[in-house]
Design a protein around this motif. Structure first.
Motif: not given
Length: 92
Positions: A58-63, A66-67, A82
């Protein structure tokens, strides 16, 4: 002003990853979902999950968080679709 040595980064030598950069340059594929990204995801799957399941970078840890939080709210297996690549199945 004195130098503070513990703030000096210890970078990975270029020689340890130059072949990846050379491969990217040869293929002219510098963005997501390229051969190097696929190889990275497969290696993570094989080395950490014995080849079972699926991995998606993913683009970043936040995503990712969230998943994971969303998946924990669902009973049983969670399926994430996706837009750009494939279905990602994650069991929590």
């Amino acid at each position: 002003m004195a130098n503070i040595p513990f703030l000096r980064p210890q970078l990975v030598p270029l020689s340890s990853y130059a072949h990846y950069l050379e491969g990217m340059d040869e293929r002219r594929w510098y963005t997501n979902f390229g051969p190097l990204n696929t190889q990275f995801e497969q290696r993570i799957l094989d080395e950490y999950f014995a080849g079972e399941g699926a991995v998606a970078s993913l683009q970043n840890c936040t995503l990712g968080l969230m998943l994971a939080i969303d998946a924990m709210k669902r009973p049983g297996d969670a399926v994430f679709v996706c837009r750009h690549r494939r279905d990602l199945r994650a069991a929590f």
